[in-house]
Design an enzyme around this catalytic site. Structure first.
Site, PDB file in Angstrom:
ATOM      1  N   ASP A   3      11.603  13.801  12.342  1.00  0.00           N
ATOM      2  CA  ASP A   3      11.525  13.791  10.942  1.00  0.00           C
ATOM      3  C   ASP A   3       9.897  14.108  10.664  1.00  0.00           C
ATOM      4  OD1 ASP A   3      12.216  13.491   8.241  1.00  0.00           O
ATOM      5  OD2 ASP A   3      11.484  11.316   8.286  1.00  0.00           O
ATOM      6  N   ILE A  16       0.947  -1.362  -0.089  1.00  0.00           N
ATOM      7  CA  ILE A  16      -0.011   0.128  -0.037  1.00  0.00           C
ATOM      8  C   ILE A  16       0.690   1.314   0.131  1.00  0.00           C
ATOM      9  CG2 ILE A  16      -1.984  -0.987   1.077  1.00  0.00           C
ATOM     10  CD1 ILE A  16      -1.084  -0.039   3.631  1.00  0.00           C
ATOM     11  N   GLY A  17       2.176   0.990  -0.041  1.00  0.00           N
ATOM     12  CA  GLY A  17       2.954   2.319   0.215  1.00  0.00           C
ATOM     13  C   GLY A  17       4.586   2.084   0.024  1.00  0.00           C
ATOM     14  N   LYS A  68       5.493  -2.363   8.386  1.00  0.00           N
ATOM     15  CA  LYS A  68       6.437  -1.603   7.751  1.00  0.00           C
ATOM     16  C   LYS A  68       7.714  -2.384   7.660  1.00  0.00           C
ATOM     17  CE  LYS A  68       6.523   2.631   7.715  1.00  0.00           C
ATOM     18  NZ  LYS A  68       6.516   4.388   7.852  1.00  0.00           N
ATOM     19  N   VAL A  99       5.511  -0.543   2.822  1.00  0.00           N
ATOM     20  CA  VAL A  99       4.375  -0.648   3.762  1.00  0.00           C
ATOM     21  C   VAL A  99       3.395  -1.642   2.985  1.00  0.00           C
ATOM     22  CG1 VAL A  99       2.447   0.413   5.325  1.00  0.00           C
ATOM     23  CG2 VAL A  99       4.560   1.734   4.776  1.00  0.00           C
ATOM     24  N   GLY A 122      11.458   6.100   1.509  1.00  0.00           N
ATOM     25  CA  GLY A 122      12.980   6.022   1.291  1.00  0.00           C
ATOM     26  C   GLY A 122      13.711   4.813   2.167  1.00  0.00           C
ATOM     27  N   MET A 123      12.993   4.542   3.183  1.00  0.00           N
ATOM     28  CA  MET A 123      13.696   3.490   3.811  1.00  0.00           C
ATOM     29  C   MET A 123      12.859   2.208   3.977  1.00  0.00           C
ATOM     30  SD  MET A 123      15.311   5.820   6.932  1.00  0.00           S
ATOM     31  CE  MET A 123      13.859   6.593   7.266  1.00  0.00           C
TER      32      MET A 123
END
Length: 723
Positions: A135, A18-19, A41, A26, A22-23
């Site tokens: 962040d 679903i996503g 994640k 998901v 950068g790291m």
């Protein structure tokens, strides 16, 4: 390698991706132990191979798992399996704040402040648990379908800042604080800076600093002053502007000192948006020496103990003695052998008070001796009245000040402000501890926004806190702004530019005004402003689109409920087809792809899987998974982009699969269980020729012949694939 359908931790079944970031990637997953959907994640491979990163990531994720707050994406679990490092989190159906801003161009100040309050409350809960995000950015803020705002990515942020930052991770450089950009120490006030940048973007639709490289952007955060959001959107209230500028001060000491302070001002701005209640912190004015209290010292010691324990990978036990800074003796013998060393490690508040008192007395004695020497050396030069017997004025004032215990008022020199912009002049006065007010007057010689005069002369001694009244130019005599509300944007822009105004276009959705028409303007019509003033016009994008949810894999009842909650309608007839990719009873097809945007009330056709087709001899079936593109120049040389097209898709055996009118491409065409291997796409569109003007040779009259409208069409062949 994560694959669809695999099990992680013997309980989480991966359903779909679903996503991605950068790291990490998901995935939507189902927890079979608690029978609920979650988000997982998973760290990308390049970070999973970094042992230092993984260790910090695990520690911070475990700490974030202890956070439970309505405005935080809750972390349920963290683990590792076969080199896959993952965090299990609450699944939030919605979109990121970044996509929401892009969708709406910019937010109203009330909506932006409301979102900021919810974000602040989530961050405050983390700060109260000694967790700093580091962040904060719109990509890490999610707005759910029911309007709740949640902050995510607490676990991964600190681990990233402790390692080499790649170009992917540095996507957040637009929101980084100056101390983070320098690589220095960051604390709660770094999150406040990043939140200020996020509020700026919500209000204006853009970030304040941009550049070709991440390094160039970071340098701007360190060196350049933040532009006022009112430069881009003049109608932003002054209180909201003040909140953003205070959040984004270069020095952490000048920002809000806690999320609690920020939340209080944000709530106040909703009730009194035009009041000037934002207090600017100036550490230079309150940097006098003060005695540290016992509670301050104890708090510092507790902080040291907490950080020391946290660095060893264990939590802070509040039952420990907060004043002890060395380990307990290994035996009673050692404790009895060296009792005198205890004073070297433990804080003694009585001794500290005695030491401070002696230091202050020594300073006072030194000042008195210095004053007496000054009187003896310079006494003859001073203007002294022999009859009165009084000493030099400086000695008298110092002694009176010392005896009364009051401080003399502080004075500063009035700087030169004439010729500077209002913002430059006010900032300079504020830095000196002076207040300022601005009065505007018309001037044909001085550019708009430039200071013409002040009520205090340059070089005058002014007491700190004094209010200086600046007189600034509004430019030449004002010109009445024409009304463009209801005009098409192109016509409005031409009208305003012809009168010497600059034009800024802002877009927004409207249920009443069709796309391309001006909804509002700032300044309003008939307002007198100088030529060259920027006029902001808001242009309609038409009715707001609805985000199509992903129904694939959901049960029939869940899918219908999700579609209706989103504002869509389900087709009257639901087809039940065999499909080996989805279990029986699960939705296997939806006519609009997940993540696309459609008009409210759009009919969504779905198909429900009957499971695998029985293994009996049957005629081969085909499926159509096509993305229908707009007419090309070869197919329709006279087609104009945006023209409505009547689009049909018919199979070779005459079955009509698609029959719609649209001006939006590409169009998704997903059909299953077809009995033939191909079909035909037909597109019909209209072309209007230009009218002609002729002159009747007998009467001399001009005859206008309107253009003709022709209907044109073409076809495409499409091949289906075997199921």
């Amino acid at each position: 390698m994560v694959k669809m359908g695999m099990m992680i931790g013997d309980r989480y079944e991966i359903l779909e991706k679903i996503g991605t970031g950068g790291m990490s990637d998901v995935y939507k997953a189902k927890c079979h132990k608690l029978n609920r959907f979650v988000a997982i994640k998973v760290l990308k491979q390049e970070f999973s191979e970094n042992a230092n990163f993984v260790s910090k990531f695990r520690t911070e994720a475990q700490a974030a798992a202890g956070l439970m707050h309505p405005n935080i994406v809750n972390v349920y679990d963290v683990g590792e399996e076969d080199g896959i490092y993952y965090i299990v989190m609450e699944l939030v159906e919605g979109i990121t704040l970044k996509k929401y801003i892009e969708k709406k161009a910019r937010l109203s100040f009330k909506e932006a402040v409301s979102i900021a309050i919810q974000v602040s409350m989530g961050i405050e809960a983390a700060h109260n648990n000694h967790i700093i995000h580091r962040d904060i950015k719109p990509q890490n803020i999610i707005i759910s379908k029911d309007g709740k705002v949640k902050v995510t990515d607490f676990g991964i942020a600190k681990a990233a800042t402790s390692n080499t930052i790649t170009s992917n991770v540095m996507g957040s450089v637009h929101y980084t604080s100056p101390e983070q950009a320098r690589g220095g120490y960051s604390d709660e006030k770094s999150d406040i800076y990043s939140l200020g940048i996020t509020i700026f973007e919500m209000l204006t639709g853009r970030v304040p600093f941009n550049g070709e490289t991440t390094v160039a952007i970071a340098i701007k955060h360190i060196q350049e002053e933040l532009p006022s959001p009112k430069e881009f959107v003049p109608e932003i209230p002054s209180s909201v502007e003040g909140i953003v500028l205070k959040c984004c001060q270069k020095s952490p000491d000048r920002r809000y000192q806690s999320m609690q302070e920020l939340i209080a001002d944000l709530k106040q701005s909703l009730m009194n948006p035009d009041e000037d209640f934002v207090v600017r912190n100036d550490p230079d004015l309150r940097a006098g020496t003060r005695m540290i209290s016992d509670s301050d010292m104890a708090q510092i010691k507790r902080r040291v103990v907490y950080q020391d324990n946290h660095a060893r990978g264990r939590g802070y036990d509040q039952r420990e003695e907060p004043m002890r800074l060395r380990p307990e003796p290994e035996s009673d013998y050692e404790s009895q052998e060296e009792p005198e060393d205890e004073d070297d490690y433990d804080y003694n508040p009585k001794m500290e008070k005695v030491t401070t008192f002696l230091a202050l007395m020594g300073g006072i004695v030194f000042c008195v001796v210095a004053i007496i020497l000054a009187v003896k050396v310079f006494g003859d030069r001073g203007e002294v009245n022999p009859e009165s017997g009084s000493g030099p004025i400086i000695a008298s004032e110092s002694s009176e000040s010392s005896e009364s215990g009051t401080e003399e008022p502080k004075y500063v020199k009035m700087p030169r402000v004439k010729g500077k912009t209002v913002e430059e002049a006010r900032n300079e006065l504020t830095n000196l501890g002076l207040k300022s007010e601005v009065e505007y007057t018309e001037s044909g010689d001085v550019p708009a926004g430039e200071v013409m005069d002040a009520d205090a002369e340059e070089g005058a001694d002014l007491q700190v806190g004094h209010t200086v009244v600046l007189t600034a130019s509004t430019g030449p005599q004002g010109v009445a702004v024409p009304g463009v509300k209801g005009d098409r944007f192109e016509e409005a822009e031409e009208k305003l530019r012809e009168m010497g105004f600059a034009v800024t276009k802002v877009e927004g959705y409207s249920d009443e005004v069709e796309a391309g028409i001006v909804i509002s303007q700032v300044p309003e019509a008939e307002t007198e402003v100088p030529k060259g003033t920027n006029i902001t016009v808001t242009v309609s994008l038409g009715r707001e689109k609805i985000w199509v949810p992903n129904l694939l894999g959901s049960s029939e009842q869940e899918g219908i409920a999700s579609a209706q909650e989103a504002g869509l309608r389900i087709g009257e007839e639901i087809a039940y087809v065999y499909n080996s990719e989805y279990r029986e009873g699960e939705i296997c097809y939806q006519s609009y792809s997940s993540g696309s945007y459609v008009d409210p009330g759009t009919v969504l056709e779905i198909k429900v899987s009957k499971g695998e087709e029985p293994s009996a001899p049957a005629q081969p079936t085909y499926k159509c998974n096509a993305s229908i593109m707009a007419p090309t120049a070869e197919e329709a040389p006279d087609y104009v982009s945006g023209t409505e097209v009547h689009l049909t898709l018919v199979t070779d055996d005459g079955q009509v699969l698609l029959d719609t009118r649209t001006s939006s491409f590409p169009q998704a065409a997903n059909y299953y269980g077809l009995s033939v291997s191909g079909g035909t796409i037909t597109m019909v569109y209209t072309v209007t020729s230009e009218g002609t003007t002729t002159v009747d040779p007998e009467t001399g009259e001009t005859v206008n012949t309107p253009g003709e409208t022709q209907e044109k069409s073409f076809t495409r062949k499409v091949e289906f694939t075997a199921e």
